[in-house]
Design a protein around this motif. Structure first.
Motif, PDB file in Angstrom:
ATOM      1  N   ALA A  33       8.135  11.621   9.770  1.00 32.72           N
ATOM      2  CA  ALA A  33       6.827  11.697  10.436  1.00 32.72           C
ATOM      3  C   ALA A  33       5.715  11.369   9.446  1.00 32.72           C
ATOM      4  O   ALA A  33       4.802  10.589   9.746  1.00 32.72           O
ATOM      5  CB  ALA A  33       6.624  13.086  11.029  1.00 32.72           C
ATOM      6  N   GLN A  36       5.670   7.535   8.544  1.00 34.42           N
ATOM      7  CA  GLN A  36       5.106   6.673   9.582  1.00 34.42           C
ATOM      8  C   GLN A  36       3.597   6.875   9.704  1.00 34.42           C
ATOM      9  O   GLN A  36       2.853   5.925   9.933  1.00 34.42           O
ATOM     10  CB  GLN A  36       5.774   6.942  10.945  1.00 34.42           C
ATOM     11  CG  GLN A  36       7.250   6.597  10.991  1.00 34.42           C
ATOM     12  CD  GLN A  36       7.555   5.175  10.526  1.00 34.42           C
ATOM     13  OE1 GLN A  36       6.810   4.245  10.796  1.00 34.42           O
ATOM     14  NE2 GLN A  36       8.654   5.022   9.799  1.00 34.42           N
ATOM     15  N   ARG A  37       3.140   8.154   9.540  1.00 37.01           N
ATOM     16  CA  ARG A  37       1.700   8.438   9.609  1.00 37.01           C
ATOM     17  C   ARG A  37       0.958   7.696   8.498  1.00 37.01           C
ATOM     18  O   ARG A  37      -0.092   7.103   8.720  1.00 37.01           O
ATOM     19  CB  ARG A  37       1.485   9.958   9.485  1.00 37.01           C
ATOM     20  CG  ARG A  37       0.285  10.453  10.243  1.00 37.01           C
ATOM     21  CD  ARG A  37       0.215  11.947  10.389  1.00 37.01           C
ATOM     22  NE  ARG A  37       0.765  12.713   9.299  1.00 37.01           N
ATOM     23  CZ  ARG A  37       1.778  13.569   9.432  1.00 37.01           C
ATOM     24  NH1 ARG A  37       2.367  13.717  10.583  1.00 37.01           N
ATOM     25  NH2 ARG A  37       2.206  14.255   8.402  1.00 37.01           N
ATOM     26  N   LYS A  39       1.982   4.953   6.876  1.00 41.09           N
ATOM     27  CA  LYS A  39       2.046   3.508   7.136  1.00 41.09           C
ATOM     28  C   LYS A  39       0.978   3.097   8.148  1.00 41.09           C
ATOM     29  O   LYS A  39       0.288   2.102   7.968  1.00 41.09           O
ATOM     30  CB  LYS A  39       3.422   3.135   7.694  1.00 41.09           C
ATOM     31  CG  LYS A  39       4.489   2.886   6.651  1.00 41.09           C
ATOM     32  CD  LYS A  39       5.732   2.378   7.367  1.00 41.09           C
ATOM     33  CE  LYS A  39       6.897   2.192   6.433  1.00 41.09           C
ATOM     34  NZ  LYS A  39       8.111   1.772   7.156  1.00 41.09           N
ATOM     35  N   LEU A  40       0.875   3.922   9.221  1.00 39.67           N
ATOM     36  CA  LEU A  40      -0.092   3.632  10.286  1.00 39.67           C
ATOM     37  C   LEU A  40      -1.519   3.699   9.738  1.00 39.67           C
ATOM     38  O   LEU A  40      -2.346   2.814  10.012  1.00 39.67           O
ATOM     39  CB  LEU A  40       0.100   4.649  11.416  1.00 39.67           C
ATOM     40  CG  LEU A  40      -0.498   4.320  12.775  1.00 39.67           C
ATOM     41  CD1 LEU A  40       0.071   3.034  13.323  1.00 39.67           C
ATOM     42  CD2 LEU A  40      -0.215   5.463  13.758  1.00 39.67           C
ATOM     43  N   LEU A  43      -2.284   0.597   7.619  1.00 37.94           N
ATOM     44  CA  LEU A  43      -2.541  -0.603   8.434  1.00 37.94           C
ATOM     45  C   LEU A  43      -3.909  -0.524   9.098  1.00 37.94           C
ATOM     46  O   LEU A  43      -4.639  -1.524   9.155  1.00 37.94           O
ATOM     47  CB  LEU A  43      -1.433  -0.772   9.477  1.00 37.94           C
ATOM     48  CG  LEU A  43      -0.081  -1.259   8.934  1.00 37.94           C
ATOM     49  CD1 LEU A  43       1.027  -0.982   9.922  1.00 37.94           C
ATOM     50  CD2 LEU A  43      -0.147  -2.754   8.620  1.00 37.94           C
ATOM     51  N   GLU A  44      -4.262   0.664   9.598  1.00 37.86           N
ATOM     52  CA  GLU A  44      -5.573   0.827  10.242  1.00 37.86           C
ATOM     53  C   GLU A  44      -6.698   0.647   9.230  1.00 37.86           C
ATOM     54  O   GLU A  44      -7.735   0.076   9.551  1.00 37.86           O
ATOM     55  CB  GLU A  44      -5.654   2.203  10.912  1.00 37.86           C
ATOM     56  CG  GLU A  44      -4.935   2.212  12.261  1.00 37.86           C
ATOM     57  CD  GLU A  44      -4.821   3.590  12.890  1.00 37.86           C
ATOM     58  OE1 GLU A  44      -4.373   3.659  14.045  1.00 37.86           O
ATOM     59  OE2 GLU A  44      -5.151   4.595  12.219  1.00 37.86           O
ATOM     60  N   ARG A  46      -6.662  -1.357   6.841  1.00 41.85           N
ATOM     61  CA  ARG A  46      -6.814  -2.806   6.605  1.00 41.85           C
ATOM     62  C   ARG A  46      -7.480  -3.496   7.791  1.00 41.85           C
ATOM     63  O   ARG A  46      -7.642  -4.710   7.792  1.00 41.85           O
ATOM     64  CB  ARG A  46      -5.446  -3.439   6.343  1.00 41.85           C
ATOM     65  CG  ARG A  46      -4.921  -3.160   4.925  1.00 41.85           C
ATOM     66  CD  ARG A  46      -3.450  -3.502   4.787  1.00 41.85           C
ATOM     67  NE  ARG A  46      -3.154  -4.867   5.218  1.00 41.85           N
ATOM     68  CZ  ARG A  46      -1.912  -5.302   5.461  1.00 41.85           C
ATOM     69  NH1 ARG A  46      -0.888  -4.491   5.319  1.00 41.85           N
ATOM     70  NH2 ARG A  46      -1.713  -6.557   5.835  1.00 41.85           N
ATOM     71  N   ILE A  48      -6.280  -3.688  10.890  1.00 42.38           N
ATOM     72  CA  ILE A  48      -5.327  -4.320  11.823  1.00 42.38           C
ATOM     73  C   ILE A  48      -5.234  -3.464  13.082  1.00 42.38           C
ATOM     74  O   ILE A  48      -5.128  -2.236  13.005  1.00 42.38           O
ATOM     75  CB  ILE A  48      -3.942  -4.472  11.155  1.00 42.38           C
ATOM     76  CG1 ILE A  48      -4.067  -5.369   9.933  1.00 42.38           C
ATOM     77  CG2 ILE A  48      -2.916  -5.025  12.143  1.00 42.38           C
ATOM     78  CD1 ILE A  48      -2.948  -5.232   8.956  1.00 42.38           C
ATOM     79  N   ARG A  49      -5.324  -4.113  14.220  1.00 37.83           N
ATOM     80  CA  ARG A  49      -5.228  -3.417  15.510  1.00 37.83           C
ATOM     81  C   ARG A  49      -4.140  -4.058  16.351  1.00 37.83           C
ATOM     82  O   ARG A  49      -3.950  -5.278  16.299  1.00 37.83           O
ATOM     83  CB  ARG A  49      -6.557  -3.498  16.283  1.00 37.83           C
ATOM     84  CG  ARG A  49      -7.711  -2.783  15.602  1.00 37.83           C
ATOM     85  CD  ARG A  49      -7.608  -1.268  15.803  1.00 37.83           C
ATOM     86  NE  ARG A  49      -8.686  -0.574  15.120  1.00 37.83           N
ATOM     87  CZ  ARG A  49      -8.634  -0.176  13.837  1.00 37.83           C
ATOM     88  NH1 ARG A  49      -7.560  -0.408  13.114  1.00 37.83           N
ATOM     89  NH2 ARG A  49      -9.656   0.443  13.299  1.00 37.83           N
TER      90      ARG A  49
END
Lengths: 66, 260
Positions: A33, A36-37, A39-40, A43-44, A46, A48-49
């Motif tokens: 968990a 993944q949190r 990583k998310l 990405l956000e 950066r 990225i959507r």
């Protein structure tokens, strides 16, 4: 109360195995968990959507994929 | 011009992955707290406050780990079967997320049931394993779980995987029936049902109480881990979608991490 000498070694083995496996799965679920949190969030950060996230912003949260 | 778009119902909105991430956040800690409390009471009752059995002696305490895990291993599969139905009939995005999340948890509960059964069998039966109906069908149940987990890792397209695994999961339900009736159909060392029988439980209250408290403890543990795992799986799929999007933005060939 459990009495020593009356197969307590079997009882202790069964409980140690059960609690060991349970602890291992708890640690694995928590670690996964967290990974993944992070990583998310990266990405956000950066900018990225997901395409469906952009659609959600326009049409509300009823559309989109997981 | 009138709009043909039908507004989704209350439950559809709740089950939307985005909404699930919002409301399930508030479930995790209360569920975890209840699990800890139930385990504290359950372990105290199982190891300290409950008496030894007149036949099995102290080894009866192994039952408080073995039986809840055996029940949970079947309940987990039941959750996967319901989710499989949701995947095939409604193609609900949360259904295969639920099915994928439950598989490793069910495998762990089955492994614990098998291992504690072996440890209990050595002093009680004089052997840890016999190839009878109950034990063999339970081992097959464990292998089905491993097969389903392996299939989730095999397919890169998780939506396609969800549909194929849903069919496999529903076929595997047959084994639940075999496990349940194995002690009646075939001669076995394993005792027949002694809690849920037509005549009521064949067990004194002193043994039933720790058994049920531990059953609730493991059930709440499953609920907690299932909610967290489903949240993680939704995030994993979002990460994969965003990595694909980032690759497309760069104009390069998409090479995202598969959402496994």
């Amino acid at each position: 109360m459990i009495e020593a000498g009356m197969h307590w070694d079997y009882v202790a083995t069964a409980y140690a195995m059960s609690l060991g496996l349970i602890l291992a799965v708890i640690v694995w679920v928590a670690f996964d968990a967290r990974r993944q949190r992070l990583k998310l969030a990266a990405l956000e950060a950066r900018g990225i959507r997901r395409r469906s996230a952009r659609a959600e912003t326009q049409a509300g949260p009823e559309t989109g994929t997981p | 011009m009138t709009s043909e778009t039908k507004s989704p119902g209350f439950f559809s909105r709740l089950a939307h992955p985005g909404q699930f991430l919002v409301w399930s956040r508030y479930l995790v800690w209360p569920l975890a707290g209840l699990t800890v409390i139930l385990f504290a009471i359950g372990l105290y009752l199982a190891l300290v406050a409950s008496p030894a059995d007149y036949q099995m002696g102290e080894t009866v305490r192994i039952m408080y780990m073995h039986v809840p895990n055996a029940w949970l291993s079947m309940m987990c599969y039941g959750v996967m079967a319901v989710a499989a139905f949701g995947t095939l009939v409604w193609r609900h995005p949360l259904a295969d997320v639920a099915a994928k999340s439950a598989a490793p948890l069910g495998a762990i509960f089955t492994a614990i049931a098998l291992l504690t059964g072996i440890v209990w069998g050595i002093p009680t039966w004089g052997t840890g394993w016999v190839w009878d109906g109950r034990l063999t069908s339970m081992l097959l149940h464990f292998l089905i779980y491993l097969g389903i987990i392996a299939m989730w890792f095999t397919f890169e397209d998780q939506h396609r995987a969800g549909r194929i695994i849903a069919v496999f999961t529903l076929i595997g339900v047959v084994n639940l029936v075999v496990i349940h009736y194995s002690v009646e159909w075939w001669s076995t060392l394993h005792q027949p049902a002694s809690v849920f029988t037509a005549e009521g439980p064949k067990m004194p209250l002193e043994l039933l109480t720790p058994l049920f408290v531990n059953l609730f403890a493991f059930s709440f543990l499953f609920a907690t881990l299932q909610v967290v795992s489903m949240r993680t799986e939704i995030m994993r799929r979002r990460v994969a979608a965003m990595q694909r999007q980032a690759a497309m933005n760069r104009g390069a060939a998409p090479s995202p991490e598969p959402a496994r």
